[in-house]
Design an enzyme around this catalytic site. Structure first.
Site, PDB file in Angstrom:
ATOM      1  N   ASP A   9      30.425 -80.928  57.070  1.00  0.00           N
ATOM      2  CA  ASP A   9      29.141 -81.610  56.894  1.00  0.00           C
ATOM      3  C   ASP A   9      29.029 -82.229  55.507  1.00  0.00           C
ATOM      4  O   ASP A   9      29.676 -81.789  54.552  1.00  0.00           O
ATOM      5  CB  ASP A   9      27.976 -80.620  57.057  1.00  0.00           C
ATOM      6  N   HIS A  62      24.620 -86.778  60.710  1.00  0.00           N
ATOM      7  CA  HIS A  62      23.973 -85.640  60.033  1.00  0.00           C
ATOM      8  C   HIS A  62      22.771 -86.100  59.211  1.00  0.00           C
ATOM      9  O   HIS A  62      22.537 -85.579  58.120  1.00  0.00           O
ATOM     10  CB  HIS A  62      24.990 -84.911  59.151  1.00  0.00           C
ATOM     11  N   HIS A  66      19.467 -86.331  54.448  1.00  0.00           N
ATOM     12  CA  HIS A  66      19.730 -84.897  54.302  1.00  0.00           C
ATOM     13  C   HIS A  66      18.768 -84.290  53.281  1.00  0.00           C
ATOM     14  O   HIS A  66      19.141 -83.542  52.389  1.00  0.00           O
ATOM     15  CB  HIS A  66      21.183 -84.668  53.869  1.00  0.00           C
ATOM     16  N   HIS A 164      31.948 -77.812  54.128  1.00  0.00           N
ATOM     17  CA  HIS A 164      31.382 -79.004  53.490  1.00  0.00           C
ATOM     18  C   HIS A 164      32.438 -79.690  52.625  1.00  0.00           C
ATOM     19  O   HIS A 164      33.000 -79.044  51.718  1.00  0.00           O
ATOM     20  CB  HIS A 164      30.182 -78.622  52.616  1.00  0.00           C
TER      21      HIS A 164
END
Length: 221
Positions: A9, A62, A66, A164
Site C-alpha cells: 500500500d 487506495h 489517503h 508498504h
C-alpha cells in the site's frame, strides 16, 4: 498448506518501489500494489506503476489523498474525489475487478472504513473492495516487523498481508521476510480470497454493516 497473498500500500515511491520490484522479480513473486492517486499524478511514480503492471503485478486503488477513512469524510462528492479520480489515473493499468482498498488508519478494520455513499459508488462502479488479515506495522517498526509478520502467517491458514513500499527503511528487510516464508513452507499467491472482498465486481457478497459509518458526528472526528 499455509499461503499468503502479499500486497503493498501507499506507493509508488521512487526511492523504494524499484528495489521492491527487483526483489519480487528475482524470486518470481507477483503481488498487488494499492496505489495513492495523487502519487500517480507524478510521471516518475506513474512509470513505476506501469513497470509493476508490466511485470505481472496487479494495480489497485487506495484513494487519492489517503487522508482519512472514507467513513469519516463528509459530503456526497467524497467517493468520486477519492476513488473515481484515482481510478481515472490508474486507467489501463486497472485490474479487471477494479480492486479498491479502503484506508484503515493504522490497519484498523472498523465502521470508519466506508460510508453509505462510498458503498453505493463501489457497487455502481463495479469495484471489488479488498480487506486484509495481517498488518505487521512495518511503517512504525521498520526494523522489527519481520518476526511479527512471520508469526501472523504461521497463525493463519490463508493470510492477506499489507506491507508498504514507503521510505521508512522497512523494505530493506523484505528479502529476510521472503526467506522466512520459504523456510516455513508458506506459499505466496496472487489471488485474493473471496472472504476478503465484501464487495466483488460491484456486488455485495457479505454483510458489510461492520465497515460502514453513517454517523454525521463522526465526520469531523
Amino acid at each position: 498448506m499455509r499461503s499468503l497473498t502479499l500486497t503493498f500500500d501507499n506507493g509508488p515511491e521512487p526511492d523504494v518501489t524499484p528495489r521492491v520490484l527487483d526483489i519480487l522479480r528475482e524470486r518470481g513473486i507477483r503481488t498487488t500494489f494499492f496505489v495513492i492517486g495523487e502519487k500517480l499524478a507524478d510521471p516518475e511514480r506513474r512509470a513505476l506503476a506501469e513497470r509493476a503492471f508490466d511485470e505481472g503485478h496487479w494495480i489497485g486503488n487506495h484513494t487519492y489523498t489517503h487522508s482519512k477513512p472514507l467513513g469519516l469524510l463528509p459530503g456526497p462528492g467524497v467517493a468520486e474525489a477519492e476513488i473515481g479520480r484515482t481510478q481515472d489515473l490508474i486507467g489501463e493499468l486497472s485490474h479487471p475487478d477494479r480492486l479498491f482498498r479502503p484506508y484503515g488508519n493504522g490497519g484498523i478494520i472498523s465502521r470508519a472504513l466506508l460510508s453509505p455513499s462510498v458503498v453505493e459508488h463501489l457497487v455502481e462502479g463495479g469495484y471489488s473492495c479488498v480487506l486484509w488479515k495481517a498488518i505487521p506495522r512495518d511503517w512504525s517498526d521498520p526494523d522489527g516487523w519481520v518476526d511479527r509478520a512471520l508469526s501472523q502467517c504461521e497463525e493463519q491458514g490463508r493470510t492477506v498481508m499489507v506491507l508498504h513500499d514507503l521510505p521508512s527503511g522497512a523494505m530493506a528487510h523484505l528479502p529476510r521476510f521472503l526467506d522466512g516464508l520459504a523456510a516455513r513452507g508458506i506459499a505466496i499467491r496472487q489471488d485474493i480470497p473471496p472472504e476478503m472482498m465484501p464487495i466483488r465486481r460491484g456486488r455485495i457478497t457479505q454483510p458489510i454493516a461492520d465497515y460502514i459509518s453513517d454517523a454525521p458526528s463522526e465526520c469531523s472526528a
